[in-house]
Design a protein around this motif. Sequence first.
Motif, PDB file in Angstrom:
ATOM      1  N   GLN A 128       2.504  -6.549  -2.960  1.00 29.93           N
ATOM      2  CA  GLN A 128       3.070  -5.260  -3.349  1.00 29.93           C
ATOM      3  C   GLN A 128       1.987  -4.208  -3.618  1.00 29.93           C
ATOM      4  OE1 GLN A 128       7.385  -6.297  -5.158  1.00 29.93           O
ATOM      5  NE2 GLN A 128       5.718  -6.497  -6.614  1.00 29.93           N
ATOM      6  N   HIS A 129       0.920  -4.609  -4.296  1.00 30.40           N
ATOM      7  CA  HIS A 129      -0.153  -3.675  -4.619  1.00 30.40           C
ATOM      8  C   HIS A 129      -1.185  -3.603  -3.499  1.00 30.40           C
ATOM      9  CE1 HIS A 129      -3.840  -2.266  -6.788  1.00 30.40           C
ATOM     10  NE2 HIS A 129      -2.974  -1.495  -7.411  1.00 30.40           N
ATOM     11  N   GLY A 130      -1.567  -4.765  -2.973  1.00 29.60           N
ATOM     12  CA  GLY A 130      -2.667  -4.813  -2.021  1.00 29.60           C
ATOM     13  C   GLY A 130      -2.286  -4.541  -0.579  1.00 29.60           C
ATOM     14  N   ILE A 131      -1.041  -4.828  -0.180  1.00 32.69           N
ATOM     15  CA  ILE A 131      -0.625  -4.609   1.201  1.00 32.69           C
ATOM     16  C   ILE A 131       0.273  -3.382   1.333  1.00 32.69           C
ATOM     17  CG2 ILE A 131       0.741  -5.580   3.107  1.00 32.69           C
ATOM     18  CD1 ILE A 131      -0.297  -8.323   2.378  1.00 32.69           C
ATOM     19  N   LEU A 132       1.106  -3.122   0.327  1.00 37.60           N
ATOM     20  CA  LEU A 132       2.052  -1.999   0.426  1.00 37.60           C
ATOM     21  C   LEU A 132       1.537  -0.726  -0.245  1.00 37.60           C
ATOM     22  CD1 LEU A 132       5.428  -3.889  -0.135  1.00 37.60           C
ATOM     23  CD2 LEU A 132       4.178  -3.455   1.990  1.00 37.60           C
ATOM     24  N   PHE A 133       1.118  -0.819  -1.510  1.00 35.49           N
ATOM     25  CA  PHE A 133       0.640   0.366  -2.216  1.00 35.49           C
ATOM     26  C   PHE A 133      -0.677   0.860  -1.634  1.00 35.49           C
ATOM     27  CE2 PHE A 133      -1.180   2.376  -6.201  1.00 35.49           C
ATOM     28  CZ  PHE A 133      -0.303   3.454  -6.213  1.00 35.49           C
TER      29      PHE A 133
END
Length: 266
Positions: free
Chosen positions: A177-182
Motif C-alpha cells: 500500500q505504501h511502497g507500491i501504491l502510494f
Amino acid sequence: MNILLIHAHPESRSLNGALKDFAVQRLQSAGHHVQLSDLYGMQWKAIVDAADTTQRLSTTRFDVAMESRHAFENGFQSEDITREQEKLLWADAVIFQFPLWWYSMPAILKGWIDRVYAFGFAYGVGEHSVTHWGDRFGEGTLAGKRAMLMVTAGGWESHYGPRGINGPINDMLYPIQHGILFYPGFDVLPPFVVYRTGSTDESRFARICDELGQRLDTLFSADPIAFRPQNKGDYDIPALTLRSDILPGQTGLSIHLSGRNDRNLK
C-alpha cells in the motif's frame, strides 16, 4: 469514471473469481467504465528480462533500471508493458485483487509491478535535490488516482489483528500500500479483506458481496489512508527521516500516518 481491475488468481471458479465477476458487474451497473487485466488469463510474463525491450541499450550487460528507462523513453518497451501502462493512465481508480499467499501477493502480480512500473513511468520521476527527493510518496505519474486492495486470506481475522500471530494486516500490506501504491502517487483506500476463505458458504458469500458492494459504491468518496507525503515538510531531505519534532521518540510503521496529535506532540 474509469476503473481498472487487476485480477491475480489462477481459477475462475474460485472465491476470487466470483468476487471479480461481482465487482465488475457492480461497477458497470453504477455507470463506470471497467477494464480487466486477468493476469493468469492473459498468461502474463512475470519475469523481467531482456525481452522487455525491442532495442537494448547494451548487449554486454543487462542493467534492469537503465534498460527500463531506455525502453520507456524511446518507445522500445514490449507491447504488453505499454498496454498495461496505458490502462493505468486511463484509469481514475485501480483495484488490485489477489489471494494473500505467503504473506504477500502472488508472483504473477509482483511480476506485473516489476515490468509495468518502468523507470521514468513509476519511479525515477522528478527532481532530486536537497529539498525535493523525486516525485514519489504522494506525488508522481499516478497522482490523483485512487487504488484499493481486494485481498482474500485463509486465516481468521484475529490472526491478523493487533496481537495476532501473523501481525496486523495493515503492517503486512504496508509494503504494497505504501511502497507500491502510494510511492507513484495513488491515493490509497483502506483494503477490503476477506478472511477464512475456506469457510465461505452461499449465505456468507452474499454478506461478503454486500460489504464489497458498499466499498465499491464509495470508491470515489471514501477517505484514503493518511500516509504522509514525502515532500510536504514532514520529512528531512535528503535523509528522508521523519522530522524529530513530529512524534518524538516514536518509531514503527504507524509514524508514517499523519494524525491530529502530530502537532500536539512536538
